[in-house]
Design a protein around this motif. Sequence first.
Motif, PDB file in Angstrom:
ATOM      1  N   VAL A  72       0.837  -1.203   0.000  1.00  0.00           N
ATOM      2  CA  VAL A  72       0.000   0.000   0.000  1.00  0.00           C
ATOM      3  C   VAL A  72       0.874   1.256   0.000  1.00  0.00           C
ATOM      4  O   VAL A  72       0.615   2.217  -0.740  1.00  0.00           O
ATOM      5  N   VAL A  73       1.915   1.256   0.817  1.00  0.00           N
ATOM      6  CA  VAL A  73       2.802   2.423   0.886  1.00  0.00           C
ATOM      7  C   VAL A  73       3.528   2.614  -0.445  1.00  0.00           C
ATOM      8  O   VAL A  73       3.648   3.739  -0.939  1.00  0.00           O
ATOM      9  N   LYS A  77       3.256   5.692  -3.504  1.00  0.00           N
ATOM     10  CA  LYS A  77       4.377   6.386  -4.156  1.00  0.00           C
ATOM     11  C   LYS A  77       4.358   6.191  -5.667  1.00  0.00           C
ATOM     12  O   LYS A  77       5.307   6.562  -6.345  1.00  0.00           O
ATOM     13  N   ALA A  78       3.291   5.570  -6.189  1.00  0.00           N
ATOM     14  CA  ALA A  78       3.058   5.351  -7.618  1.00  0.00           C
ATOM     15  C   ALA A  78       4.065   4.391  -8.244  1.00  0.00           C
ATOM     16  O   ALA A  78       4.369   4.484  -9.424  1.00  0.00           O
ATOM     17  N   ASN A  79       4.587   3.448  -7.454  1.00  0.00           N
ATOM     18  CA  ASN A  79       5.458   2.409  -7.981  1.00  0.00           C
ATOM     19  C   ASN A  79       4.643   1.116  -8.037  1.00  0.00           C
ATOM     20  O   ASN A  79       4.840   0.197  -7.255  1.00  0.00           O
ATOM     21  N   PRO A  85       2.577  -6.839  -6.854  1.00  0.00           N
ATOM     22  CA  PRO A  85       3.052  -8.161  -6.431  1.00  0.00           C
ATOM     23  C   PRO A  85       3.305  -8.256  -4.930  1.00  0.00           C
ATOM     24  O   PRO A  85       3.093  -9.308  -4.317  1.00  0.00           O
ATOM     25  N   MET A  86       3.732  -7.159  -4.315  1.00  0.00           N
ATOM     26  CA  MET A  86       3.988  -7.164  -2.877  1.00  0.00           C
ATOM     27  C   MET A  86       2.688  -7.374  -2.102  1.00  0.00           C
ATOM     28  O   MET A  86       2.624  -8.180  -1.170  1.00  0.00           O
ATOM     29  N   ALA A  87       1.636  -6.679  -2.491  1.00  0.00           N
ATOM     30  CA  ALA A  87       0.358  -6.812  -1.788  1.00  0.00           C
ATOM     31  C   ALA A  87      -0.272  -8.186  -2.038  1.00  0.00           C
ATOM     32  O   ALA A  87      -0.809  -8.802  -1.115  1.00  0.00           O
ATOM     33  N   VAL A  88      -0.177  -8.687  -3.263  1.00  0.00           N
ATOM     34  CA  VAL A  88      -0.731 -10.013  -3.561  1.00  0.00           C
ATOM     35  C   VAL A  88       0.054 -11.092  -2.807  1.00  0.00           C
ATOM     36  O   VAL A  88      -0.524 -12.021  -2.246  1.00  0.00           O
ATOM     37  N   GLY A  89       1.364 -10.973  -2.784  1.00  0.00           N
ATOM     38  CA  GLY A  89       2.196 -11.924  -2.033  1.00  0.00           C
ATOM     39  C   GLY A  89       1.910 -11.884  -0.548  1.00  0.00           C
ATOM     40  O   GLY A  89       1.887 -12.919   0.123  1.00  0.00           O
ATOM     41  N   GLY A  90       1.683 -10.697  -0.009  1.00  0.00           N
ATOM     42  CA  GLY A  90       1.332 -10.580   1.404  1.00  0.00           C
ATOM     43  C   GLY A  90      -0.003 -11.217   1.719  1.00  0.00           C
ATOM     44  O   GLY A  90      -0.165 -11.889   2.738  1.00  0.00           O
ATOM     45  N   GLY A  91      -0.964 -11.030   0.833  1.00  0.00           N
ATOM     46  CA  GLY A  91      -2.261 -11.677   1.029  1.00  0.00           C
ATOM     47  C   GLY A  91      -2.159 -13.189   0.951  1.00  0.00           C
ATOM     48  O   GLY A  91      -2.800 -13.908   1.714  1.00  0.00           O
ATOM     49  N   ALA A  92      -1.347 -13.675   0.014  1.00  0.00           N
ATOM     50  CA  ALA A  92      -1.147 -15.125  -0.099  1.00  0.00           C
ATOM     51  C   ALA A  92      -0.422 -15.672   1.125  1.00  0.00           C
ATOM     52  O   ALA A  92      -0.738 -16.763   1.610  1.00  0.00           O
ATOM     53  N   LEU A  93       0.539 -14.929   1.638  1.00  0.00           N
ATOM     54  CA  LEU A  93       1.265 -15.387   2.822  1.00  0.00           C
ATOM     55  C   LEU A  93       0.381 -15.368   4.058  1.00  0.00           C
ATOM     56  O   LEU A  93       0.450 -16.275   4.892  1.00  0.00           O
ATOM     57  N   ALA A  94      -0.468 -14.366   4.177  1.00  0.00           N
ATOM     58  CA  ALA A  94      -1.354 -14.293   5.339  1.00  0.00           C
ATOM     59  C   ALA A  94      -2.376 -15.423   5.346  1.00  0.00           C
ATOM     60  O   ALA A  94      -2.809 -15.863   6.405  1.00  0.00           O
ATOM     61  N   SER A  95      -2.744 -15.911   4.176  1.00  0.00           N
ATOM     62  CA  SER A  95      -3.710 -17.012   4.112  1.00  0.00           C
ATOM     63  C   SER A  95      -3.082 -18.290   3.573  1.00  0.00           C
ATOM     64  O   SER A  95      -3.770 -19.142   3.020  1.00  0.00           O
ATOM     65  N   ALA A  96      -1.778 -18.438   3.744  1.00  0.00           N
ATOM     66  CA  ALA A  96      -1.066 -19.590   3.194  1.00  0.00           C
ATOM     67  C   ALA A  96      -1.525 -20.900   3.806  1.00  0.00           C
ATOM     68  O   ALA A  96      -1.550 -21.927   3.128  1.00  0.00           O
ATOM     69  N   ASP A  97      -1.899 -20.902   5.077  1.00  0.00           N
ATOM     70  CA  ASP A  97      -2.356 -22.151   5.691  1.00  0.00           C
ATOM     71  C   ASP A  97      -3.644 -22.640   5.041  1.00  0.00           C
ATOM     72  O   ASP A  97      -3.838 -23.834   4.829  1.00  0.00           O
ATOM     73  N   THR A  98      -4.524 -21.716   4.668  1.00  0.00           N
ATOM     74  CA  THR A  98      -5.754 -22.087   3.977  1.00  0.00           C
ATOM     75  C   THR A  98      -5.456 -22.592   2.567  1.00  0.00           C
ATOM     76  O   THR A  98      -6.064 -23.561   2.103  1.00  0.00           O
ATOM     77  N   ILE A  99      -4.527 -21.936   1.890  1.00  0.00           N
ATOM     78  CA  ILE A  99      -4.151 -22.350   0.544  1.00  0.00           C
ATOM     79  C   ILE A  99      -3.552 -23.749   0.577  1.00  0.00           C
ATOM     80  O   ILE A  99      -3.880 -24.599  -0.250  1.00  0.00           O
TER      81      ILE A  99
END
Length: 110
Positions: A72-73, A77-79, A85-99
């Motif tokens: 998000v940060v 900064k418009a990058n 990919p950082m936000a999608v990877g974080g979401g996948a990591l936070a729900s990795a046990d479910t995946i």
Amino acid sequence: MKTLQKTKQFLNKNQGNIALGLTLMLIGTDASAWATPASGSFFFDAYDMVVNDFLKGAPGYIAGGALIVGGVVTGAKANYSVAIPMAVGGGALASADTIIASVGITIGLI
């Protein structure tokens, strides 16, 4: 019309590769999903430590949340090439046990 000519040229040049790809797709393979190892088996201790202690525990949620916040940060900064990919990877990591529990590790056996 120009696109159609390029498509025909591509198909003519790559007939062998296309035929090989289609043939390989028709070959049947068995697929099996890797389930949770049984207690006392060789791999159970490593699985228990990585999945149950790390992914389902505080380190997995903290790392996933940190990646989402970082995305998000970075997006602010418009990058976007780094933020998405950082936000999608974080979401996948936070729900990795479910995946892991729902999908498992699919192994193609020849």
